[in-house]
Design a protein around this motif. Structure first.
Motif, PDB file in Angstrom:
ATOM      1  N   LEU A  13       0.819  -1.207   0.000  1.00  0.00           N
ATOM      2  CA  LEU A  13       0.000   0.000   0.000  1.00  0.00           C
ATOM      3  C   LEU A  13       0.857   1.263   0.000  1.00  0.00           C
ATOM      4  O   LEU A  13       0.558   2.233  -0.710  1.00  0.00           O
ATOM      5  CB  LEU A  13      -0.936   0.001   1.205  1.00  0.00           C
ATOM      6  N   LEU A  14       1.931   1.267   0.782  1.00  0.00           N
ATOM      7  CA  LEU A  14       2.804   2.436   0.826  1.00  0.00           C
ATOM      8  C   LEU A  14       3.527   2.649  -0.505  1.00  0.00           C
ATOM      9  O   LEU A  14       3.635   3.789  -0.980  1.00  0.00           O
ATOM     10  CB  LEU A  14       3.815   2.296   1.969  1.00  0.00           C
ATOM     11  N   GLY A  16       2.476   1.621  -3.444  1.00  0.00           N
ATOM     12  CA  GLY A  16       1.455   2.046  -4.401  1.00  0.00           C
ATOM     13  C   GLY A  16       1.083   3.503  -4.233  1.00  0.00           C
ATOM     14  O   GLY A  16       0.904   4.230  -5.218  1.00  0.00           O
ATOM     15  N   ALA A  17       0.975   3.938  -2.987  1.00  0.00           N
ATOM     16  CA  ALA A  17       0.655   5.344  -2.738  1.00  0.00           C
ATOM     17  C   ALA A  17       1.789   6.254  -3.219  1.00  0.00           C
ATOM     18  O   ALA A  17       1.544   7.302  -3.823  1.00  0.00           O
ATOM     19  CB  ALA A  17       0.380   5.575  -1.258  1.00  0.00           C
ATOM     20  N   GLY A  18       3.020   5.853  -2.962  1.00  0.00           N
ATOM     21  CA  GLY A  18       4.166   6.644  -3.417  1.00  0.00           C
ATOM     22  C   GLY A  18       4.248   6.714  -4.934  1.00  0.00           C
ATOM     23  O   GLY A  18       4.481   7.781  -5.518  1.00  0.00           O
ATOM     24  N   SER A  20       1.762   6.333  -7.013  1.00  0.00           N
ATOM     25  CA  SER A  20       0.629   7.136  -7.487  1.00  0.00           C
ATOM     26  C   SER A  20       0.915   8.626  -7.349  1.00  0.00           C
ATOM     27  O   SER A  20       0.573   9.413  -8.234  1.00  0.00           O
ATOM     28  CB  SER A  20      -0.632   6.787  -6.699  1.00  0.00           C
ATOM     29  N   TYR A  21       1.539   9.012  -6.263  1.00  0.00           N
ATOM     30  CA  TYR A  21       1.867  10.427  -6.056  1.00  0.00           C
ATOM     31  C   TYR A  21       2.884  10.912  -7.086  1.00  0.00           C
ATOM     32  O   TYR A  21       2.742  11.992  -7.660  1.00  0.00           O
ATOM     33  CB  TYR A  21       2.390  10.641  -4.640  1.00  0.00           C
ATOM     34  N   TYR A  24       1.254  11.255 -10.364  1.00  0.00           N
ATOM     35  CA  TYR A  24       0.417  12.457 -10.400  1.00  0.00           C
ATOM     36  C   TYR A  24       1.266  13.698 -10.697  1.00  0.00           C
ATOM     37  O   TYR A  24       0.863  14.562 -11.465  1.00  0.00           O
ATOM     38  CB  TYR A  24      -0.301  12.619  -9.066  1.00  0.00           C
TER      39      TYR A  24
END
Length: 57
Positions: A13-14, A16-18, A20-21, A24
């Protein structure tokens, strides 16, 4: 799993979040990341995950 939230899931999850950021902030990197994920997923499906094969003798 060792509990409701396994360490492996938390790390995924971490990451994936990184990713994604960063995707972006930099759309070109996001497109390259999407292509990479698609290729790896396709290879995983085509080669199989090994769960349906019997163990070697």
């Amino acid at each position: 799993m060792n509990g409701p939230l396994d360490l492996r899931i938390l790390v995924l999850l971490l990451v994936g979040a990184g990713a994604s950021y960063v995707a972006y902030l930099h759309p070109a990197f996001g497109a390259a990341l999407l292509v990479g994920v698609a290729v790896v997923t396709l290879l995983w499906i085509l080669l199989g995950n090994g769960g349906d094969r019997p163990p070697p003798p």
